[in-house]
Design a protein around this motif. Sequence first.
Motif, PDB file in Angstrom:
ATOM      1  N   GLN A 137       0.835  -1.205   0.000  1.00 39.82           N
ATOM      2  CA  GLN A 137       0.000   0.000   0.000  1.00 39.82           C
ATOM      3  C   GLN A 137       0.874   1.261   0.000  1.00 39.82           C
ATOM      4  O   GLN A 137       0.594   2.215  -0.734  1.00 39.82           O
ATOM      5  N   GLU A 138       1.934   1.241   0.816  1.00 36.17           N
ATOM      6  CA  GLU A 138       2.808   2.422   0.874  1.00 36.17           C
ATOM      7  C   GLU A 138       3.531   2.624  -0.452  1.00 36.17           C
ATOM      8  O   GLU A 138       3.655   3.745  -0.937  1.00 36.17           O
ATOM      9  N   LYS A 139       3.957   1.520  -1.049  1.00 36.04           N
ATOM     10  CA  LYS A 139       4.708   1.635  -2.305  1.00 36.04           C
ATOM     11  C   LYS A 139       3.809   2.174  -3.418  1.00 36.04           C
ATOM     12  O   LYS A 139       4.210   3.052  -4.193  1.00 36.04           O
ATOM     13  N   ILE A 140       2.582   1.667  -3.489  1.00 32.65           N
ATOM     14  CA  ILE A 140       1.691   2.120  -4.566  1.00 32.65           C
ATOM     15  C   ILE A 140       1.214   3.542  -4.315  1.00 32.65           C
ATOM     16  O   ILE A 140       1.124   4.354  -5.244  1.00 32.65           O
ATOM     17  N   ALA A 141       0.947   3.894  -3.060  1.00 32.17           N
ATOM     18  CA  ALA A 141       0.588   5.291  -2.759  1.00 32.17           C
ATOM     19  C   ALA A 141       1.709   6.212  -3.229  1.00 32.17           C
ATOM     20  O   ALA A 141       1.444   7.242  -3.871  1.00 32.17           O
ATOM     21  N   ALA A 142       2.948   5.835  -2.964  1.00 35.63           N
ATOM     22  CA  ALA A 142       4.085   6.679  -3.373  1.00 35.63           C
ATOM     23  C   ALA A 142       4.183   6.746  -4.903  1.00 35.63           C
ATOM     24  O   ALA A 142       4.370   7.830  -5.469  1.00 35.63           O
ATOM     25  N   LEU A 143       4.043   5.596  -5.567  1.00 37.56           N
ATOM     26  CA  LEU A 143       4.126   5.586  -7.039  1.00 37.56           C
ATOM     27  C   LEU A 143       3.053   6.480  -7.651  1.00 37.56           C
ATOM     28  O   LEU A 143       3.287   7.139  -8.667  1.00 37.56           O
ATOM     29  N   LEU A 144       1.850   6.463  -7.045  1.00 31.80           N
ATOM     30  CA  LEU A 144       0.730   7.237  -7.599  1.00 31.80           C
ATOM     31  C   LEU A 144       0.712   8.675  -7.071  1.00 31.80           C
ATOM     32  O   LEU A 144      -0.123   9.472  -7.494  1.00 31.80           O
ATOM     33  N   GLY A 145       1.613   8.979  -6.142  1.00 30.81           N
ATOM     34  CA  GLY A 145       1.654  10.333  -5.590  1.00 30.81           C
ATOM     35  C   GLY A 145       0.436  10.660  -4.739  1.00 30.81           C
ATOM     36  O   GLY A 145       0.008  11.814  -4.677  1.00 30.81           O
ATOM     37  N   LYS A 146      -0.135   9.634  -4.093  1.00 31.89           N
ATOM     38  CA  LYS A 146      -1.317   9.848  -3.244  1.00 31.89           C
ATOM     39  C   LYS A 146      -0.939   9.630  -1.776  1.00 31.89           C
ATOM     40  O   LYS A 146       0.062   8.979  -1.466  1.00 31.89           O
ATOM     41  N   GLU A 147      -1.779  10.149  -0.867  1.00 30.85           N
ATOM     42  CA  GLU A 147      -1.449  10.076   0.555  1.00 30.85           C
ATOM     43  C   GLU A 147      -1.521   8.654   1.098  1.00 30.85           C
ATOM     44  O   GLU A 147      -0.749   8.274   1.972  1.00 30.85           O
ATOM     45  N   THR A 205      -0.577   2.357 -19.578  1.00 32.84           N
ATOM     46  CA  THR A 205      -0.574   3.758 -20.011  1.00 32.84           C
ATOM     47  C   THR A 205       0.793   4.389 -19.768  1.00 32.84           C
ATOM     48  O   THR A 205       1.323   5.102 -20.625  1.00 32.84           O
ATOM     49  N   ALA A 206       1.351   4.119 -18.578  1.00 32.01           N
ATOM     50  CA  ALA A 206       2.645   4.707 -18.230  1.00 32.01           C
ATOM     51  C   ALA A 206       3.718   4.271 -19.220  1.00 32.01           C
ATOM     52  O   ALA A 206       4.516   5.084 -19.700  1.00 32.01           O
ATOM     53  N   VAL A 207       3.713   2.971 -19.550  1.00 34.57           N
ATOM     54  CA  VAL A 207       4.730   2.459 -20.475  1.00 34.57           C
ATOM     55  C   VAL A 207       4.481   2.989 -21.892  1.00 34.57           C
ATOM     56  O   VAL A 207       5.425   3.351 -22.610  1.00 34.57           O
ATOM     57  N   ALA A 208       3.225   3.081 -22.295  1.00 30.17           N
ATOM     58  CA  ALA A 208       2.910   3.550 -23.657  1.00 30.17           C
ATOM     59  C   ALA A 208       3.232   5.029 -23.839  1.00 30.17           C
ATOM     60  O   ALA A 208       3.597   5.455 -24.931  1.00 30.17           O
ATOM     61  N   THR A 209       3.091   5.831 -22.768  1.00 34.04           N
ATOM     62  CA  THR A 209       3.248   7.285 -22.914  1.00 34.04           C
ATOM     63  C   THR A 209       4.581   7.811 -22.400  1.00 34.04           C
ATOM     64  O   THR A 209       4.977   8.925 -22.749  1.00 34.04           O
ATOM     65  N   GLY A 210       5.238   7.041 -21.530  1.00 32.85           N
ATOM     66  CA  GLY A 210       6.439   7.568 -20.885  1.00 32.85           C
ATOM     67  C   GLY A 210       6.122   8.503 -19.722  1.00 32.85           C
ATOM     68  O   GLY A 210       7.036   9.017 -19.075  1.00 32.85           O
ATOM     69  N   LEU A 211       4.840   8.734 -19.453  1.00 27.58           N
ATOM     70  CA  LEU A 211       4.471   9.553 -18.289  1.00 27.58           C
ATOM     71  C   LEU A 211       4.565   8.697 -17.018  1.00 27.58           C
ATOM     72  O   LEU A 211       4.358   7.481 -17.070  1.00 27.58           O
ATOM     73  N   SER A 212       4.856   9.337 -15.891  1.00 29.71           N
ATOM     74  CA  SER A 212       4.942   8.568 -14.644  1.00 29.71           C
ATOM     75  C   SER A 212       3.531   8.263 -14.142  1.00 29.71           C
ATOM     76  O   SER A 212       2.558   8.947 -14.488  1.00 29.71           O
ATOM     77  N   LEU A 213       3.438   7.246 -13.284  1.00 27.99           N
ATOM     78  CA  LEU A 213       2.147   6.921 -12.679  1.00 27.99           C
ATOM     79  C   LEU A 213       1.623   8.116 -11.886  1.00 27.99           C
ATOM     80  O   LEU A 213       0.416   8.392 -11.894  1.00 27.99           O
ATOM     81  N   ALA A 214       2.521   8.832 -11.223  1.00 27.78           N
ATOM     82  CA  ALA A 214       2.098   9.992 -10.417  1.00 27.78           C
ATOM     83  C   ALA A 214       1.531  11.096 -11.310  1.00 27.78           C
ATOM     84  O   ALA A 214       0.529  11.723 -10.971  1.00 27.78           O
ATOM     85  N   GLU A 215       2.177  11.325 -12.469  1.00 25.22           N
ATOM     86  CA  GLU A 215       1.634  12.342 -13.389  1.00 25.22           C
ATOM     87  C   GLU A 215       0.246  11.935 -13.883  1.00 25.22           C
ATOM     88  O   GLU A 215      -0.664  12.758 -13.979  1.00 25.22           O
ATOM     89  N   LEU A 216       0.103  10.647 -14.214  1.00 24.15           N
ATOM     90  CA  LEU A 216      -1.183  10.169 -14.739  1.00 24.15           C
ATOM     91  C   LEU A 216      -2.278  10.255 -13.679  1.00 24.15           C
ATOM     92  O   LEU A 216      -3.447  10.497 -13.989  1.00 24.15           O
ATOM     93  N   ALA A 217      -1.897  10.053 -12.400  1.00 22.41           N
ATOM     94  CA  ALA A 217      -2.883  10.000 -11.318  1.00 22.41           C
ATOM     95  C   ALA A 217      -3.175  11.378 -10.726  1.00 22.41           C
ATOM     96  O   ALA A 217      -4.220  11.572 -10.102  1.00 22.41           O
ATOM     97  N   ALA A 218      -2.262  12.326 -10.925  1.00 18.09           N
ATOM     98  CA  ALA A 218      -2.333  13.617 -10.222  1.00 18.09           C
ATOM     99  C   ALA A 218      -3.682  14.338 -10.348  1.00 18.09           C
ATOM    100  O   ALA A 218      -4.165  14.901  -9.365  1.00 18.09           O
ATOM    101  N   PRO A 219      -4.324  14.352 -11.535  1.00 13.20           N
ATOM    102  CA  PRO A 219      -5.562  15.146 -11.627  1.00 13.20           C
ATOM    103  C   PRO A 219      -6.741  14.579 -10.828  1.00 13.20           C
ATOM    104  O   PRO A 219      -7.732  15.281 -10.646  1.00 13.20           O
ATOM    105  N   PHE A 220      -6.638  13.327 -10.350  1.00 12.58           N
ATOM    106  CA  PHE A 220      -7.819  12.641  -9.799  1.00 12.58           C
ATOM    107  C   PHE A 220      -7.861  12.663  -8.279  1.00 12.58           C
ATOM    108  O   PHE A 220      -6.827  12.612  -7.614  1.00 12.58           O
ATOM    109  N   ASP A 221      -9.085  12.629  -7.733  1.00 12.97           N
ATOM    110  CA  ASP A 221      -9.263  12.483  -6.297  1.00 12.97           C
ATOM    111  C   ASP A 221      -8.918  11.066  -5.849  1.00 12.97           C
ATOM    112  O   ASP A 221      -8.244  10.863  -4.851  1.00 12.97           O
TER     113      ASP A 221
END
Length: 346
Positions: free
Chosen positions: A42-52, A177-193
Amino acid sequence: MQRIDLRSDTVTLPSYPMRAAMANAPVGDDQYGEDPTVRALQEKIAALLGKEAALFVPSGTMANQIGLKLLTRPGDDVVVGDEAHVVWHESGAAAANSGVQFTVVGRGGLFTAADLRAAFKPPGHIILPPTTLVAIENTHNRGGGVVFPQEDVVAICAAARELGMASYLDGARLFNTAVATGLSLAELAAPFDVVSVALSKGLGCPVGSVIAGRTGDMQRAVRARRMFGGAMRQSGILAAAGLYALDTNISRLAEDHANARIMAERLADTRVEIDLATVQSNIVIFRVPEPLPDAATVVRRAQESGVLVSAFATRTVRAVTHLNVDAAQCRHAGEVLARAVAAPSP
Ligand SMILES: *Cc1c(COP(=O)(O)O)cnc(C)c1O
Protein backbone atom coordinates in the motif's frame (compact mmCIF):
# COMPACT_ATOMS: atom_id res chain seq x y z
CA MET A 1 -0.76 -28.23 -30.65
CA GLN A 2 0.35 -25.30 -28.45
CA ARG A 3 -2.39 -23.20 -26.90
CA ILE A 4 -2.01 -19.43 -27.21
CA ASP A 5 -4.43 -17.77 -24.82
CA LEU A 6 -5.21 -14.18 -25.81
CA ARG A 7 -8.65 -13.95 -24.18
CA SER A 8 -7.36 -11.50 -21.56
CA ASP A 9 -4.26 -10.37 -19.70
CA THR A 10 -5.92 -11.90 -16.62
CA VAL A 11 -5.09 -15.45 -17.80
CA THR A 12 -1.41 -15.17 -16.80
CA LEU A 13 -0.05 -17.74 -14.35
CA PRO A 14 2.16 -16.67 -11.44
CA SER A 15 5.80 -17.41 -12.21
CA TYR A 16 7.98 -19.51 -9.90
CA PRO A 17 9.85 -16.47 -8.48
CA MET A 18 6.51 -14.74 -7.86
CA ARG A 19 5.28 -17.82 -6.01
CA ALA A 20 8.52 -17.91 -4.02
CA ALA A 21 8.02 -14.25 -3.01
CA MET A 22 4.48 -15.14 -1.91
CA ALA A 23 5.62 -18.18 0.07
CA ASN A 24 8.28 -16.17 1.90
CA ALA A 25 6.17 -13.09 2.68
CA PRO A 26 5.88 -12.01 6.33
CA VAL A 27 2.17 -11.82 7.15
CA GLY A 28 -0.26 -10.91 9.93
CA ASP A 29 -3.95 -10.13 10.33
CA ASP A 30 -4.51 -7.20 8.00
CA GLN A 31 -7.77 -6.23 9.69
CA TYR A 32 -5.71 -5.47 12.79
CA GLY A 33 -3.34 -3.53 10.52
CA GLU A 34 -0.70 -6.17 11.25
CA ASP A 35 0.23 -7.48 7.81
CA PRO A 36 3.63 -5.95 6.99
CA THR A 37 3.54 -7.06 3.36
CA VAL A 38 0.13 -5.52 2.71
CA ARG A 39 1.30 -2.32 4.36
CA ALA A 40 4.47 -2.28 2.27
CA LEU A 41 2.47 -2.74 -0.94
CA GLN A 42 0.00 0.00 0.00
CA GLU A 43 2.81 2.42 0.87
CA LYS A 44 4.71 1.64 -2.30
CA ILE A 45 1.69 2.12 -4.57
CA ALA A 46 0.59 5.29 -2.76
CA ALA A 47 4.08 6.68 -3.37
CA LEU A 48 4.13 5.59 -7.04
CA LEU A 49 0.73 7.24 -7.60
CA GLY A 50 1.65 10.33 -5.59
CA LYS A 51 -1.32 9.85 -3.24
CA GLU A 52 -1.45 10.08 0.56
CA ALA A 53 -2.71 6.55 1.18
CA ALA A 54 -3.69 3.32 -0.58
CA LEU A 55 -5.74 0.22 0.18
CA PHE A 56 -5.30 -3.34 -1.11
CA VAL A 57 -8.56 -4.89 -2.37
CA PRO A 58 -9.40 -8.26 -3.95
CA SER A 59 -10.40 -7.06 -7.43
CA GLY A 60 -10.59 -4.13 -9.81
CA THR A 61 -14.35 -4.33 -9.69
CA MET A 62 -14.28 -3.88 -5.93
CA ALA A 63 -11.88 -0.95 -6.28
CA ASN A 64 -14.30 0.71 -8.71
CA GLN A 65 -17.26 -0.02 -6.44
CA ILE A 66 -15.46 1.47 -3.44
CA GLY A 67 -14.53 4.52 -5.53
CA LEU A 68 -18.18 5.05 -6.52
CA LYS A 69 -19.33 4.52 -2.91
CA LEU A 70 -16.84 7.08 -1.57
CA LEU A 71 -17.55 9.78 -4.09
CA THR A 72 -21.33 9.64 -4.64
CA ARG A 73 -24.66 9.43 -2.83
CA PRO A 74 -27.68 7.37 -3.95
CA GLY A 75 -29.51 9.04 -6.83
CA ASP A 76 -26.39 10.83 -8.11
CA ASP A 77 -25.36 10.96 -11.75
CA VAL A 78 -21.90 9.74 -12.84
CA VAL A 79 -20.38 10.76 -16.19
CA VAL A 80 -18.34 8.05 -17.96
CA GLY A 81 -16.97 7.38 -21.44
CA ASP A 82 -18.84 4.92 -23.63
CA GLU A 83 -18.07 1.20 -23.25
CA ALA A 84 -16.87 1.81 -19.67
CA HIS A 85 -15.98 -1.18 -17.50
CA VAL A 86 -18.18 0.17 -14.67
CA VAL A 87 -21.16 0.14 -17.03
CA TRP A 88 -20.52 -3.09 -18.97
CA HIS A 89 -18.51 -5.48 -16.83
CA GLU A 90 -19.60 -5.10 -13.20
CA SER A 91 -22.93 -6.93 -13.16
CA GLY A 92 -24.93 -3.79 -12.42
CA ALA A 93 -22.98 -3.25 -9.18
CA ALA A 94 -22.99 0.56 -9.30
CA ALA A 95 -26.80 0.62 -9.28
CA ALA A 96 -27.01 -2.08 -6.60
CA ASN A 97 -24.25 -0.84 -4.28
CA SER A 98 -24.28 2.92 -4.65
CA GLY A 99 -27.64 3.63 -6.30
CA VAL A 100 -26.11 5.84 -8.98
CA GLN A 101 -27.03 6.34 -12.61
CA PHE A 102 -24.59 6.78 -15.49
CA THR A 103 -24.51 9.35 -18.25
CA VAL A 104 -22.38 7.98 -21.08
CA VAL A 105 -20.49 10.53 -23.21
CA GLY A 106 -17.89 10.59 -26.01
CA ARG A 107 -16.75 7.84 -28.36
CA GLY A 108 -14.41 4.87 -28.19
CA GLY A 109 -14.07 5.35 -24.43
CA LEU A 110 -12.69 8.89 -24.80
CA PHE A 111 -14.37 12.22 -24.17
CA THR A 112 -13.53 15.87 -23.54
CA ALA A 113 -14.13 18.54 -20.91
CA ALA A 114 -16.76 20.00 -23.27
CA ASP A 115 -18.59 16.63 -23.23
CA LEU A 116 -18.50 16.67 -19.42
CA ARG A 117 -19.82 20.25 -19.26
CA ALA A 118 -22.63 19.39 -21.70
CA ALA A 119 -23.68 16.36 -19.61
CA PHE A 120 -23.33 18.07 -16.22
CA LYS A 121 -26.51 18.43 -14.17
CA PRO A 122 -26.17 20.91 -11.31
CA PRO A 123 -26.90 20.09 -7.67
CA GLY A 124 -29.97 21.60 -6.05
CA HIS A 125 -32.13 21.33 -9.16
CA ILE A 126 -35.69 20.20 -8.49
CA ILE A 127 -35.77 17.76 -11.43
CA LEU A 128 -32.26 16.89 -12.55
CA PRO A 129 -30.09 14.29 -10.76
CA PRO A 130 -26.91 15.95 -9.48
CA THR A 131 -23.76 14.98 -11.40
CA THR A 132 -21.22 14.47 -8.63
CA LEU A 133 -18.56 12.28 -10.23
CA VAL A 134 -16.67 11.81 -13.48
CA ALA A 135 -14.89 8.49 -14.06
CA ILE A 136 -12.16 7.93 -16.64
CA GLU A 137 -10.72 4.57 -17.74
CA ASN A 138 -7.05 4.53 -18.81
CA THR A 139 -6.09 2.57 -20.84
CA HIS A 140 -9.58 1.92 -22.10
CA ASN A 141 -10.44 -1.77 -22.28
CA ARG A 142 -13.38 -1.86 -24.69
CA GLY A 143 -11.90 1.10 -26.54
CA GLY A 144 -9.10 -1.29 -27.65
CA GLY A 145 -6.48 -0.42 -25.02
CA VAL A 146 -6.41 3.19 -26.16
CA VAL A 147 -4.60 5.74 -23.97
CA PHE A 148 -6.78 8.59 -22.67
CA PRO A 149 -4.94 11.74 -23.85
CA GLN A 150 -3.45 13.35 -20.75
CA GLU A 151 -4.33 16.91 -21.82
CA ASP A 152 -7.99 15.83 -21.91
CA VAL A 153 -7.63 14.13 -18.52
CA VAL A 154 -6.25 17.34 -17.03
CA ALA A 155 -8.97 19.50 -18.62
CA ILE A 156 -11.78 17.12 -17.56
CA CYS A 157 -10.61 16.93 -13.95
CA ALA A 158 -10.16 20.73 -13.80
CA ALA A 159 -13.70 21.19 -15.16
CA ALA A 160 -14.97 18.66 -12.64
CA ARG A 161 -13.38 20.54 -9.76
CA GLU A 162 -14.78 23.84 -11.03
CA LEU A 163 -18.26 22.25 -11.18
CA GLY A 164 -17.92 20.85 -7.65
CA MET A 165 -17.62 17.24 -8.82
CA ALA A 166 -15.18 14.52 -7.77
CA SER A 167 -13.01 12.54 -10.22
CA TYR A 168 -12.11 8.85 -10.29
CA LEU A 169 -9.59 6.98 -12.42
CA ASP A 170 -10.21 3.33 -13.28
CA GLY A 171 -6.54 2.58 -13.85
CA ALA A 172 -6.83 -1.20 -14.08
CA ARG A 173 -4.30 -0.84 -16.94
CA LEU A 174 -2.57 2.37 -15.83
CA PHE A 175 0.81 0.60 -15.89
CA ASN A 176 0.22 0.05 -19.62
CA THR A 177 -0.57 3.76 -20.01
CA ALA A 178 2.64 4.71 -18.23
CA VAL A 179 4.73 2.46 -20.47
CA ALA A 180 2.91 3.55 -23.66
CA THR A 181 3.25 7.28 -22.91
CA GLY A 182 6.44 7.57 -20.89
CA LEU A 183 4.47 9.55 -18.29
CA SER A 184 4.94 8.57 -14.64
CA LEU A 185 2.15 6.92 -12.68
CA ALA A 186 2.10 9.99 -10.42
CA GLU A 187 1.63 12.34 -13.39
CA LEU A 188 -1.18 10.17 -14.74
CA ALA A 189 -2.88 10.00 -11.32
CA ALA A 190 -2.33 13.62 -10.22
CA PRO A 191 -5.56 15.15 -11.63
CA PHE A 192 -7.82 12.64 -9.80
CA ASP A 193 -9.26 12.48 -6.30
CA VAL A 194 -9.24 8.67 -6.21
CA VAL A 195 -7.35 6.21 -8.43
CA SER A 196 -7.26 2.42 -8.76
CA VAL A 197 -4.69 0.11 -10.36
CA ALA A 198 -4.88 -3.65 -10.97
CA LEU A 199 -2.12 -6.12 -10.19
CA SER A 200 -3.91 -9.04 -11.87
CA LYS A 201 -3.80 -7.69 -15.44
CA GLY A 202 -0.52 -6.96 -17.22
CA LEU A 203 1.53 -7.25 -14.03
CA GLY A 204 0.70 -10.95 -13.90
CA CYS A 205 -0.42 -11.35 -10.26
CA PRO A 206 -3.06 -13.93 -9.37
CA VAL A 207 -5.17 -11.49 -7.31
CA GLY A 208 -5.54 -7.88 -6.37
CA SER A 209 -6.07 -4.21 -7.06
CA VAL A 210 -5.12 -1.14 -5.07
CA ILE A 211 -7.18 2.02 -4.57
CA ALA A 212 -5.45 5.27 -3.59
CA GLY A 213 -6.29 8.84 -2.63
CA ARG A 214 -6.39 11.21 0.34
CA THR A 215 -5.98 9.76 3.84
CA GLY A 216 -9.57 10.64 4.83
CA ASP A 217 -11.00 9.00 1.71
CA MET A 218 -8.92 5.86 2.27
CA GLN A 219 -10.11 5.65 5.90
CA ARG A 220 -13.66 5.63 4.54
CA ALA A 221 -12.54 3.11 1.92
CA VAL A 222 -11.55 0.69 4.70
CA ARG A 223 -15.17 0.64 5.83
CA ALA A 224 -16.53 0.32 2.28
CA ARG A 225 -14.18 -2.63 1.64
CA ARG A 226 -15.51 -4.34 4.76
CA MET A 227 -19.12 -3.61 3.74
CA PHE A 228 -18.47 -5.17 0.33
CA GLY A 229 -16.95 -8.28 1.93
CA GLY A 230 -13.44 -7.58 0.69
CA ALA A 231 -11.57 -7.13 3.98
CA MET A 232 -8.98 -9.92 4.19
CA ARG A 233 -6.67 -11.42 6.82
CA GLN A 234 -3.15 -12.74 5.99
CA SER A 235 -3.42 -11.11 2.57
CA GLY A 236 0.30 -10.38 2.55
CA ILE A 237 0.56 -13.70 0.69
CA LEU A 238 -1.23 -11.92 -2.18
CA ALA A 239 0.36 -8.51 -1.69
CA ALA A 240 3.80 -10.14 -2.00
CA ALA A 241 2.99 -11.02 -5.60
CA GLY A 242 2.19 -7.35 -6.19
CA LEU A 243 5.48 -6.15 -4.69
CA TYR A 244 7.37 -8.67 -6.82
CA ALA A 245 5.49 -7.57 -9.96
CA LEU A 246 6.11 -3.86 -9.35
CA ASP A 247 9.84 -4.58 -9.37
CA THR A 248 9.85 -7.04 -12.25
CA ASN A 249 6.93 -6.70 -14.62
CA ILE A 250 6.31 -3.02 -15.40
CA SER A 251 8.94 -2.19 -18.01
CA ARG A 252 8.40 -5.49 -19.82
CA LEU A 253 4.84 -4.32 -20.71
CA ALA A 254 6.50 -2.69 -23.74
CA GLU A 255 6.92 -6.22 -25.16
CA ASP A 256 3.17 -6.83 -24.80
CA HIS A 257 2.52 -3.60 -26.68
CA ALA A 258 4.92 -4.56 -29.48
CA ASN A 259 3.31 -8.01 -29.70
CA ALA A 260 -0.19 -6.51 -29.97
CA ARG A 261 1.13 -4.34 -32.79
CA ILE A 262 2.44 -7.42 -34.66
CA MET A 263 -1.01 -9.00 -34.57
CA ALA A 264 -2.85 -5.78 -35.41
CA GLU A 265 -0.66 -5.07 -38.43
CA ARG A 266 -1.22 -8.58 -39.76
CA LEU A 267 -5.00 -8.13 -39.33
CA ALA A 268 -4.88 -4.74 -41.05
CA ASP A 269 -3.80 -6.65 -44.18
CA THR A 270 -7.09 -8.57 -44.18
CA ARG A 271 -10.65 -7.38 -44.79
CA VAL A 272 -11.42 -6.81 -41.09
CA GLU A 273 -11.99 -3.28 -39.77
CA ILE A 274 -9.21 -2.29 -37.42
CA ASP A 275 -8.00 1.18 -36.46
CA LEU A 276 -4.25 0.84 -36.00
CA ALA A 277 -4.19 4.27 -34.35
CA THR A 278 -6.08 2.82 -31.38
CA VAL A 279 -3.63 -0.07 -30.92
CA GLN A 280 -1.51 1.74 -28.35
CA SER A 281 -1.05 -0.92 -25.70
CA ASN A 282 -1.74 -4.65 -25.29
CA ILE A 283 -5.29 -4.92 -26.67
CA VAL A 284 -6.36 -5.58 -30.26
CA ILE A 285 -10.04 -5.12 -31.10
CA PHE A 286 -11.29 -5.64 -34.65
CA ARG A 287 -14.63 -5.77 -36.39
CA VAL A 288 -15.47 -8.52 -38.87
CA PRO A 289 -17.84 -6.94 -41.43
CA GLU A 290 -20.33 -8.81 -43.65
CA PRO A 291 -19.83 -11.02 -45.63
CA LEU A 292 -16.96 -12.27 -43.47
CA PRO A 293 -17.84 -14.79 -40.73
CA ASP A 294 -19.20 -13.42 -37.45
CA ALA A 295 -17.20 -13.10 -34.23
CA ALA A 296 -18.39 -16.42 -32.77
CA THR A 297 -17.24 -18.23 -35.93
CA VAL A 298 -13.85 -16.49 -35.91
CA VAL A 299 -13.39 -17.36 -32.21
CA ARG A 300 -14.30 -21.03 -32.86
CA ARG A 301 -12.01 -21.35 -35.88
CA ALA A 302 -9.11 -19.74 -34.04
CA GLN A 303 -9.68 -22.06 -31.10
CA GLU A 304 -9.51 -25.08 -33.42
CA SER A 305 -6.01 -23.83 -34.30
CA GLY A 306 -5.07 -23.37 -30.64
CA VAL A 307 -5.58 -19.59 -30.45
CA LEU A 308 -8.06 -18.33 -27.84
CA VAL A 309 -9.64 -14.88 -28.35
CA SER A 310 -12.95 -13.35 -27.19
CA ALA A 311 -16.10 -12.42 -29.10
CA PHE A 312 -16.83 -8.95 -27.68
CA ALA A 313 -19.96 -8.36 -29.76
CA THR A 314 -21.61 -10.20 -32.65
CA ARG A 315 -18.99 -8.89 -35.10
CA THR A 316 -16.25 -7.72 -32.75
CA VAL A 317 -13.27 -9.78 -31.57
CA ARG A 318 -10.74 -8.94 -28.84
CA ALA A 319 -7.22 -10.32 -28.36
CA VAL A 320 -4.98 -9.29 -25.44
CA THR A 321 -1.24 -9.85 -25.12
CA HIS A 322 0.52 -10.53 -21.81
CA LEU A 323 3.63 -11.97 -20.19
CA ASN A 324 2.79 -15.59 -21.02
CA VAL A 325 2.83 -15.06 -24.83
CA ASP A 326 5.92 -14.09 -26.83
CA ALA A 327 6.43 -12.36 -30.18
CA ALA A 328 6.58 -15.63 -32.16
CA GLN A 329 3.30 -16.79 -30.66
CA CYS A 330 1.64 -13.46 -31.44
CA ARG A 331 2.93 -13.58 -35.01
CA HIS A 332 1.47 -17.09 -35.29
CA ALA A 333 -1.82 -15.95 -33.71
CA GLY A 334 -2.01 -13.13 -36.29
CA GLU A 335 -1.72 -15.74 -39.07
CA VAL A 336 -4.36 -17.97 -37.47
CA LEU A 337 -6.77 -15.02 -37.11
CA ALA A 338 -6.11 -13.85 -40.68
CA ARG A 339 -7.02 -17.37 -41.89
CA ALA A 340 -10.09 -17.52 -39.64
CA VAL A 341 -11.54 -14.28 -41.03
CA ALA A 342 -10.62 -15.09 -44.66
CA ALA A 343 -12.42 -18.43 -45.00
CA PRO A 344 -16.02 -17.97 -46.25
CA SER A 345 -18.91 -17.94 -43.76
CA PRO A 346 -20.31 -21.41 -42.99
C1 LIG B 1 -10.32 -5.83 -15.62
C2 LIG B 1 -10.78 -4.47 -15.36
C3 LIG B 1 -11.25 -4.08 -14.11
C4 LIG B 1 -11.35 -4.99 -12.91
O1 LIG B 1 -11.60 -6.29 -13.14
P1 LIG B 1 -11.55 -7.44 -12.02
O2 LIG B 1 -11.71 -8.64 -12.85
O3 LIG B 1 -12.68 -7.19 -11.11
O4 LIG B 1 -10.24 -7.35 -11.31
C5 LIG B 1 -11.64 -2.78 -13.93
N1 LIG B 1 -11.55 -1.90 -14.92
C6 LIG B 1 -11.07 -2.22 -16.13
C7 LIG B 1 -10.95 -1.17 -17.17
C8 LIG B 1 -10.68 -3.51 -16.39
O5 LIG B 1 -10.23 -3.84 -17.61
